[in-house]
Motif scaffolding. Structure first.
Motif, PDB file in Angstrom:
ATOM      1  N   GLU A 241       0.833  -1.203   0.000  1.00  0.00           N
ATOM      2  CA  GLU A 241       0.000   0.000   0.000  1.00  0.00           C
ATOM      3  C   GLU A 241       0.872   1.259   0.000  1.00  0.00           C
ATOM      4  N   VAL A 242       1.910   1.261   0.820  1.00  0.00           N
ATOM      5  CA  VAL A 242       2.811   2.417   0.881  1.00  0.00           C
ATOM      6  C   VAL A 242       3.489   2.615  -0.470  1.00  0.00           C
TER       7      VAL A 242
ATOM      8  N   LEU B 219       1.833   6.359  -7.032  1.00  0.00           N
ATOM      9  CA  LEU B 219       0.752   7.262  -7.422  1.00  0.00           C
ATOM     10  C   LEU B 219       1.209   8.719  -7.335  1.00  0.00           C
ATOM     11  N   GLN B 220       1.849   9.080  -6.234  1.00  0.00           N
ATOM     12  CA  GLN B 220       2.310  10.458  -6.065  1.00  0.00           C
ATOM     13  C   GLN B 220       3.410  10.810  -7.057  1.00  0.00           C
TER      14      GLN B 220
ATOM     15  N   GLN C  68       1.677  11.445 -10.320  1.00  0.00           N
ATOM     16  CA  GLN C  68       1.019  12.744 -10.296  1.00  0.00           C
ATOM     17  C   GLN C  68       2.039  13.870 -10.459  1.00  0.00           C
TER      18      GLN C  68
ATOM     19  N   ASP D 211       2.425   1.626  -3.397  1.00  0.00           N
ATOM     20  CA  ASP D 211       1.435   2.087  -4.365  1.00  0.00           C
ATOM     21  C   ASP D 211       1.177   3.581  -4.222  1.00  0.00           C
ATOM     22  N   GLN D 212       1.120   4.075  -2.981  1.00  0.00           N
ATOM     23  CA  GLN D 212       0.928   5.507  -2.747  1.00  0.00           C
ATOM     24  C   GLN D 212       2.117   6.310  -3.277  1.00  0.00           C
TER      25      GLN D 212
END
Length: 178
Positions: free
Chosen positions: A153-154, A160-161, A164, A156-157
């Motif tokens: 999860e970390v 994602l960032q 972006q 993936d975040q």
């Protein structure tokens, strides 16, 4: 103790200077010249080399024993847990490679991020050693799986960032140039 404090307070101006007193460098060089040249003793060098050889040999033997011991311990771990561990390790490695491929403006930031992610592996190693000691303990198995889930999860975040930021950066440069 009181005398020392009193002396320091009285001579405070002498201690608060940025520059050493006149002639400091000459006095320092004279003290250096008085020091006898230190020679390396062949016997001492031989002792150091022997010590290093013993330490390296001991480390090699210990590593070899740990590898054979972990194979025996892995035979005790249920195959389902090992399969799950391999699956999650593959997922983590894929995301790690994805993060590594990103171009960072500051290579130091990239190194720090990758090192932080690698530091999470120490917790994984601790969980694996706990699992080897207690292969049937459901709490350890659940903790191992939860660790992988949180790590994914970390990651993936982070991905994602980074995506972006990557998409926003060209737009910002275009606005600035117009």
């Amino acid at each position: 103790m009181v005398d020392l404090e009193k002396q320091i307070k009285e001579q405070r101006l002498l201690f608060d200077t940025d520059k050493p007193r006149d002639g400091h460098e000459e006095r320092f060089m004279q003290k250096l010249d008085r020091q006898p040249a230190r020679r390396i003793n062949f016997r001492h060098a031989l002792q150091v080399a022997a010590s290093v050889a013993i330490i390296l040999t001991s480390a090699f033997v210990l590593i070899k024993q740990n590898k054979s011991g972990s194979k025996v311990a892995q035979e005790k771990i249920p195959s389902e847990v090992l399969e799950a561990d391999n699956y999650y390790a593959t997922q983590v490695n894929a995301r790690y490679d994805q993060i590594q491929e990103f171009n960072f403006e500051n290579s130091e930031e990239k190194a720090v991020l990758l090192n932080e992610l690698k530091d999470l592996d120490t917790y994984h190693q601790q969980l694996m050693s706990d699992l080897e000691a207690n292969p049937d303990d459901g709490r350890v198995i659940n903790a191992l799986i939860r660790h992988y889930q949180i790590k994914l999860e970390v990651m993936d975040q982070i991905i994602l960032q980074l995506n972006q930021f990557k998409t926003e950066t060209p737009e910002n440069h275009e606005k600035e140039s117009v």
